[in-house]
Scaffold this motif. Structure first.
Motif, mmCIF file in Angstrom:
data_model
loop_
_atom_site.group_PDB
_atom_site.id
_atom_site.type_symbol
_atom_site.label_atom_id
_atom_site.label_comp_id
_atom_site.label_asym_id
_atom_site.label_seq_id
_atom_site.Cartn_x
_atom_site.Cartn_y
_atom_site.Cartn_z
ATOM 1 N N TYR A 381 0.852 -1.181 0.000
ATOM 2 C CA TYR A 381 0.000 0.000 0.000
ATOM 3 C C TYR A 381 0.890 1.234 0.000
ATOM 4 C CZ TYR A 381 -3.816 -3.181 0.991
ATOM 5 O OH TYR A 381 -4.730 -4.205 0.913
ATOM 6 N N VAL A 382 0.664 2.082 -1.021
ATOM 7 C CA VAL A 382 1.471 3.290 -1.194
ATOM 8 C C VAL A 382 0.617 4.492 -0.807
ATOM 9 C CG1 VAL A 382 2.773 4.680 -2.823
ATOM 10 C CG2 VAL A 382 2.774 2.184 -3.030
ATOM 11 N N GLN A 383 1.107 5.266 0.147
ATOM 12 C CA GLN A 383 0.380 6.434 0.637
ATOM 13 C C GLN A 383 1.307 7.641 0.605
ATOM 14 O OE1 GLN A 383 -1.017 6.145 4.671
ATOM 15 N NE2 GLN A 383 -2.523 7.748 4.405
ATOM 16 N N GLY A 384 0.742 8.774 0.134
ATOM 17 C CA GLY A 384 1.545 9.979 0.076
ATOM 18 C C GLY A 384 2.063 10.376 1.440
ATOM 19 N N SER A 385 3.299 10.845 1.447
ATOM 20 C CA SER A 385 3.929 11.243 2.706
ATOM 21 C C SER A 385 3.808 12.758 2.885
ATOM 22 C CB SER A 385 5.401 10.832 2.695
ATOM 23 O OG SER A 385 6.060 11.334 3.834
ATOM 24 N N PRO A 386 3.523 13.198 4.094
ATOM 25 C CA PRO A 386 3.454 14.649 4.318
ATOM 26 C C PRO A 386 4.804 15.344 4.170
ATOM 27 C CG PRO A 386 3.225 13.445 6.381
ATOM 28 C CD PRO A 386 3.181 12.429 5.290
ATOM 29 N N SER A 387 5.868 14.600 4.312
ATOM 30 C CA SER A 387 7.198 15.183 4.133
ATOM 31 C C SER A 387 7.697 14.810 2.749
ATOM 32 C CB SER A 387 8.165 14.659 5.199
ATOM 33 O OG SER A 387 8.232 13.256 5.165
ATOM 34 N N GLN A 388 7.918 15.821 1.911
ATOM 35 C CA GLN A 388 8.302 15.594 0.529
ATOM 36 C C GLN A 388 9.798 15.835 0.338
ATOM 37 O OE1 GLN A 388 6.415 14.356 -1.846
ATOM 38 N NE2 GLN A 388 4.713 14.185 -0.396
ATOM 39 N N PRO A 389 10.417 15.053 -0.579
ATOM 40 C CA PRO A 389 11.857 15.226 -0.805
ATOM 41 C C PRO A 389 12.207 16.521 -1.514
ATOM 42 C CG PRO A 389 10.930 13.617 -2.337
ATOM 43 C CD PRO A 389 9.845 13.953 -1.357
ATOM 44 N N ASN A 390 11.244 17.076 -2.271
ATOM 45 C CA ASN A 390 11.500 18.298 -3.025
ATOM 46 C C ASN A 390 10.819 19.471 -2.313
ATOM 47 O OD1 ASN A 390 11.889 20.331 -4.864
ATOM 48 N ND2 ASN A 390 11.146 19.157 -6.637
ATOM 49 N N PRO A 391 11.565 20.443 -1.797
ATOM 50 C CA PRO A 391 10.942 21.566 -1.084
ATOM 51 C C PRO A 391 10.082 22.445 -1.979
ATOM 52 C CG PRO A 391 13.286 21.956 -1.420
ATOM 53 C CD PRO A 391 13.040 20.550 -1.839
ATOM 54 N N THR A 393 7.830 21.361 -4.046
ATOM 55 C CA THR A 393 6.542 20.728 -4.303
ATOM 56 C C THR A 393 5.438 21.542 -3.634
ATOM 57 O OG1 THR A 393 7.579 18.545 -4.382
ATOM 58 C CG2 THR A 393 5.196 18.614 -4.039
ATOM 59 N N PRO A 394 4.407 21.942 -4.364
ATOM 60 C CA PRO A 394 3.340 22.769 -3.770
ATOM 61 C C PRO A 394 2.677 22.054 -2.605
ATOM 62 C CG PRO A 394 3.152 22.694 -6.169
ATOM 63 C CD PRO A 394 4.164 21.676 -5.800
ATOM 64 N N SER A 395 2.292 22.817 -1.614
ATOM 65 C CA SER A 395 1.666 22.245 -0.419
ATOM 66 C C SER A 395 0.329 21.599 -0.743
ATOM 67 C CB SER A 395 1.486 23.327 0.646
ATOM 68 O OG SER A 395 0.676 24.384 0.148
ATOM 69 N N TRP A 396 -0.414 22.189 -1.732
ATOM 70 C CA TRP A 396 -1.710 21.595 -2.053
ATOM 71 C C TRP A 396 -1.549 20.183 -2.635
ATOM 72 C CZ3 TRP A 396 -2.781 19.886 -6.931
ATOM 73 C CH2 TRP A 396 -1.987 20.381 -7.958
ATOM 74 N N LEU A 397 -0.448 19.950 -3.383
ATOM 75 C CA LEU A 397 -0.196 18.620 -3.935
ATOM 76 C C LEU A 397 0.177 17.645 -2.828
ATOM 77 C CD1 LEU A 397 0.024 16.847 -6.424
ATOM 78 C CD2 LEU A 397 2.374 17.656 -6.749
ATOM 79 N N THR A 398 0.971 18.109 -1.870
ATOM 80 C CA THR A 398 1.316 17.266 -0.717
ATOM 81 C C THR A 398 0.081 16.911 0.083
ATOM 82 O OG1 THR A 398 3.512 18.287 -0.598
ATOM 83 C CG2 THR A 398 2.725 17.150 1.371
ATOM 84 N N ASP A 399 -0.783 17.919 0.312
ATOM 85 C CA ASP A 399 -2.019 17.650 1.070
ATOM 86 C C ASP A 399 -2.921 16.677 0.316
ATOM 87 O OD1 ASP A 399 -1.126 19.379 2.976
ATOM 88 O OD2 ASP A 399 -2.280 21.099 2.242
ATOM 89 N N LEU A 400 -2.939 16.800 -1.016
ATOM 90 C CA LEU A 400 -3.828 15.956 -1.805
ATOM 91 C C LEU A 400 -3.432 14.484 -1.721
ATOM 92 C CD1 LEU A 400 -6.134 15.680 -3.866
ATOM 93 C CD2 LEU A 400 -4.459 16.115 -5.684
ATOM 94 N N ILE A 401 -2.125 14.162 -1.815
ATOM 95 C CA ILE A 401 -1.710 12.755 -1.865
ATOM 96 C C ILE A 401 -1.461 12.169 -0.483
ATOM 97 C CG2 ILE A 401 -0.636 13.129 -4.124
ATOM 98 C CD1 ILE A 401 2.086 13.013 -2.726
ATOM 99 N N SER A 402 -1.465 13.026 0.558
ATOM 100 C CA SER A 402 -1.081 12.528 1.886
ATOM 101 C C SER A 402 -2.043 11.489 2.431
ATOM 102 C CB SER A 402 -0.957 13.700 2.870
ATOM 103 O OG SER A 402 -2.205 14.362 2.996
#
Length: 888
Positions: A381-391, A393-402
């Protein structure tokens, strides 16, 4: 009179005479019908219409009024245009446009990600297709109006996209710049715009995405709304409300693209924060069937695996990171993913609860590894991580996949052929069960100890170091596809492991493979024979087959492994291998009486015979045995009893206790035997026993058969029964009680007794020599006792001597005399002088007399009564070639 008779005329004259500013510009008609159809006080509008109805020429020849007619027609056209374009045209054109407008997307590319969404470039073809309009009047008028207008231009507008079934959830909005298009039916316009797309309710979008991933999105209705300013040329048509609704159902609902995991590499890595971890490089390919072009930024994910089924939990295995990837329209996408495991969660290696006692306790990791190695799919199971490797990366995209979780099937890697490439046992040691073991228990099973070597094929993607420290297994043994029994290795056994360089050169389809050599010393593993018939087949092939016997091992193996991420136990790994057992080849010409021939080197040499106890019917003997074991296997025999048979009749039994047999020569093995034919074989046994002893002391070639029986192994009667199906036949061994020096040129048998058994002896061993005394009519005999410590008594002799078939004389003697053990030099004992009744006048007697002072060879037949302790037996003796001296 004139005035009275024409009043109308008079009134007309009056009116004409009295014209004022109220008088109409056009005079009223003089036609009576027209006059009567309008009231005398009609308005200006009525007068105007009336004037239009006046004929173009009158009887009076009045001039036509063209300017007035043209002005009225122009006014009517203007009024009609105002009605059509201001009231009727917008309604028709709106309906026509919504049905006839067709946009075919050619390319959607994302120029960049912004803090609120993306900047997207949309390219496609716009056209009007009147055939899509259902109502004919709308279709015709729409084509007419758009033909007149020809072109249209929209101003900048915001388009809102929502999902009614999700509470009018706003997916997003798009700021669309002005667009110019041709609106005539059939014309196509290339549209190329860059729009700012802003994400809507991120939380709601996650819910929709979750339903989409889980396949719960059976249908979806999408509504787009916009207030679009429209103008055609210099004519502004105001802001038009555009609402577009699309229903996606069944095959129209987008699906997750199919993907393929092309490469998986797992190796050790040094962690930046110190210590070691495990890294996995995964290459995933998927087909992009949409006209979408964009660069996906690097994203971070959590990798989760199923926990115990009872609680439906998920356990974090590690972190994953995707590289920046450029996605092209309608082309295959190659996605490179890097996974990192820092350490194993305790919940991953903890055993799950079992449903019943028969279930084997397994941890989530055990199940995952076992399924992988046997070709079955695991689900990650793959789930988006709230901590992204690329600073960036837009926050809305991080929130969307988290909070979006996607199940990813991980295909298993079934190893071609057997997982265990080679399986061998060295220094194999078999042990029979303790005689006091309870039958039917594990203690009652034979045991095996050996050094086990196994070459295990590893999947090529497993490039990390593995250190096997302990192993255990439940193994089934098969022979020719039938289950023979089980090998119980449930106790942990210490083990070591080492990598073996990959074999094969990769040419001609040959595939290189990594091998892991596992070595373990197995100690006292019980072997449970579950099928007597299969075990019989094994023994038969070992004894008769003359070739290697190969048995298959199928096992469920538990392995304790040390790795870069810690130590853990992998359970239930299936393994297959084979064990080769060398045969015991039968000696040429041997076999018979239900027995199996034994190789010469395997035949026992019996010596040091002792009489331990006697009874009226039995002798209990102790002896030393030298035996050679031609196999590579050793054995422990705590207790074993076997029957001794002659002519298929039990005449005794032998017992071995505490014997250790090793490969090669085994000396001084102590055994005990009981000679009791009458008790063990009844009357038939008594006859067979007497016959066997008589033949043996007469120098006949005799043999014995050794057979196991149900009581051979008290702790395992079944094993004794199976072994009892085969008898081991062997020539009757020399008792070793009368050693003699090996003669020159005579091969020694190597048993250390110096009797030269390697060459067939002439004459009986028990009766060595004879002397006849003519004057006293007596004879003496030199006897060699087979016993080393016990005195043998001869209680009676009834014998006749022959010379070439003719009687020489007869001896009938019933006074007992002793035959003590042989002396240190191997010399025998001389019997008392026994009286001889000569056959006077016979050829034989004359021959004896003729040999006076010399020697001759005689034959003899005798009935002899012997006694050892309480045991008594009568035997017969036949001998030929007995050397006899003749004295006075």
């Amino acid at each position: 009179m004139a005035s009275n008779t024409d009043p109308t005329r008079r009134e007309e004259d009056d009116d004409t005479a009295t014209a004022t500013e109220q008088t109409p510009l056009l005079p009223p008609s003089t036609d009576a019908e027209a006059h009567t159809s309008h009231p005398p006080d009609g308005s200006a509008r009525t007068s105007l219409l009336t004037s239009l109805q006046t004929p173009t020429s009158t009887s009076k020849g009045k001039k036509r009024r063209w300017p007035s007619i043209l002005a009225l027609a122009t006014l009517c056209i203007v009024i009609i245009c105002i009605i059509v374009f201001a009231f009727l045209a917008p309604s028709i054109t709106e309906s026509y446009a919504q049905q006839a407008a067709v946009f075919t997307p050619l390319e959607l590319s994302i120029d960049s990600f912004t803090s609120s969404g993306v900047k997207a470039r949309i390219k496609g073809h716009f056209s009007m297709d009147a055939s899509r309009v259902e109502k004919k009047s709308v279709r015709d008028l729409g084509r007419f109006f758009t033909y007149i207008a020809s072109q249209a231009e929209t101003g900048e507008s915001d388009v809102e996209v929502s999902l009614p079934e999700y509470g009018n959830l706003v997916l997003g909005t798009a700021r669309v710049p002005p667009v110019w298009v041709s609106i005539r039916n059939g014309d196509t316009t290339l549209v190329d715009v860059v729009a700012d797309l802003r994400a809507g309710d991120v939380g709601g979008i996650r819910n929709v995405a979750e339903d989409f991933v889980k396949g719960r999105l059976g249908q979806v209705r999408v509504v787009g709304k916009a207030d679009v300013p429209v103008k055609s040329g210099v004519i502004s048509l105001g802001r038009q409300r555009v609402v577009k609704e699309m229903l996606f159902a069944g095959k129209d609902v987008p699906k997750l693209p199919a993907y393929h995991i092309g490469k998986l590499d797992v190796h050790d890595i040094d962690l930046p924060e110190g210590g070691t971890g495990m890294m996995a490089n995964v290459s995933i390919s998927a087909n992009n069937s949409y006209p979408i072009d964009f660069t996906l930024p690097s994203l971070g994910f959590d990798i989760l695996v199923p926990g115990c089924a009872e609680d439906n939990s998920l356990i974090k295995l590690g972190d994953a990171e995707t590289q920046e990837t450029h996605i092209l329209p309608h082309e295959e996408v190659m996605l490179n993913v890097t996974g990192l495991v820092h350490s194993l969660s305790p919940n991953l290696t903890k055993n799950c609860p079992t449903q019943n006692s028969d279930d084997k306790a397994m941890s989530p990791l055990d199940r995952m590894v076992a399924r992988y190695l046997h070709g079955s799919n695991n689900t990650l199971y793959v789930q988006g991580s709230p901590s992204q490797p690329n600073p960036n990366t837009p926050s809305w995209l991080t929130d969307l996949i988290s909070d979006i979780m996607v199940p990813v099937p991980l295909p298993g890697k079934a190893v071609q052929g057997h997982l265990i490439r080679n399986f061998s046992l060295t220094d194999t040691h078999f042990a029979l069960p303790d005689p006091f073991a309870e039958p039917g228990t594990k203690a009652g099973n034979p045991r095996i100890s050996a050094n086990v070597k196994a070459l295990v094929a590893l999947p090529e993607e497993m490039k990390f170091e593995l250190n096997v420290s302990r192993v255990r297994a439940d193994a089934d043994i098969y022979y020719h596809g039938k289950k023979l029994g089980t090998l119980d290795l449930h106790k942990w056994q210490a083990a070591t492991s080492s990598r073996v360089p990959a074999n094969g050169d990769g040419k001609k389809g040959e595939k290189k493979e990594e091998l892991l050599l596992i070595e373990s010393a197995v100690k006292d593993a019980p072997v449970d024979i579950t099928d007597d018939d299969v075990f019989t087949d094994v023994l038969q092939d070992l004894l008769f087959g003359g070739k290697d016997v190969r048995m298959q091992i199928r096992a469920l193996v538990d392995v304790e492994v040390g790795s870069a991420i810690g130590e853990f136990v992998v359970k239930g790994v299936k393994g297959e291998g084979s064990v080769v057992v060398k045969p015991i080849s039968p000696s040429p010409g041997s076999g018979g009486n239900g027995g199996v021939g034994v190789p010469r080197e395997f035949r026992p040499k019996v010596f040091g015979l002792q009489i331990l106890d006697t009874s009226p019917t039995s002798l209990t003997l102790g002896a030393r045995v030298n035996i050679s074991n031609p196999t590579n296997y050793s054995a422990s025999v705590p207790f074993m009893d076997i029957h001794i048979l002659a002519n298929e009749t039990v005449i005794g039994h032998a017992t071995a206790k505490g014997i250790e047999i090793v490969p090669g020569r085994n000396d001084n093995l102590y055994v005990e035997a009981v000679w009791d034919p009458s008790t063990l074989g009844g009357e038939e046994g008594k006859k067979v026993g007497r016959e066997f002893l008589s033949q043996y002391i007469s120098g006949y070639n005799t043999s014995l058969t050794l057979k196991a029986h149900e009581g051979s192994i008290p702790g395992n009667p079944g094993l004794g029964r199976v072994l009892g199906r085969f008898g081991v036949e062997m020539p009757t061994p020399s008792l070793g009680g009368a050693p003699r020096k090996t003669l020159p040129g005579e091969p020694d048998d190597g048993d250390g007794d110096g009797d030269g058994d390697g060459k067939k002896k002439k004459g009986p061993h028990f009766l060595d020599d004879a002397t006849f005394h003519l004057l006293t009519s007596t004879a003496t005999f030199t006897l060699l006792s087979p016993l080393r410590q016990t005195i043998l008594y001869v209680e009676s002799i009834n014998a006749t001597a022959f010379y070439k078939g003719d009687s020489v004389g007869h001896i009938d003697y019933d006074l007992p005399f002793a035959v003590p053990p042989v002396g240190p030099g191997g010399e025998g004992v001389v019997s008392p002088r026994l009286p001889v009744d000569w056959s006077l006048g016979s050829v034989g007697y004359e021959a004896v007399k003729g040999a006076l002072g010399g020697r001759l060879k005689l034959a003899a037949y005798a009935e002899v009564g012997v006694r050892i302790g309480e045991w008594r037996e009568g035997v017969w003796f036949r001998g030929g070639g007995i050397g006899a001296s003749v004295r006075i």
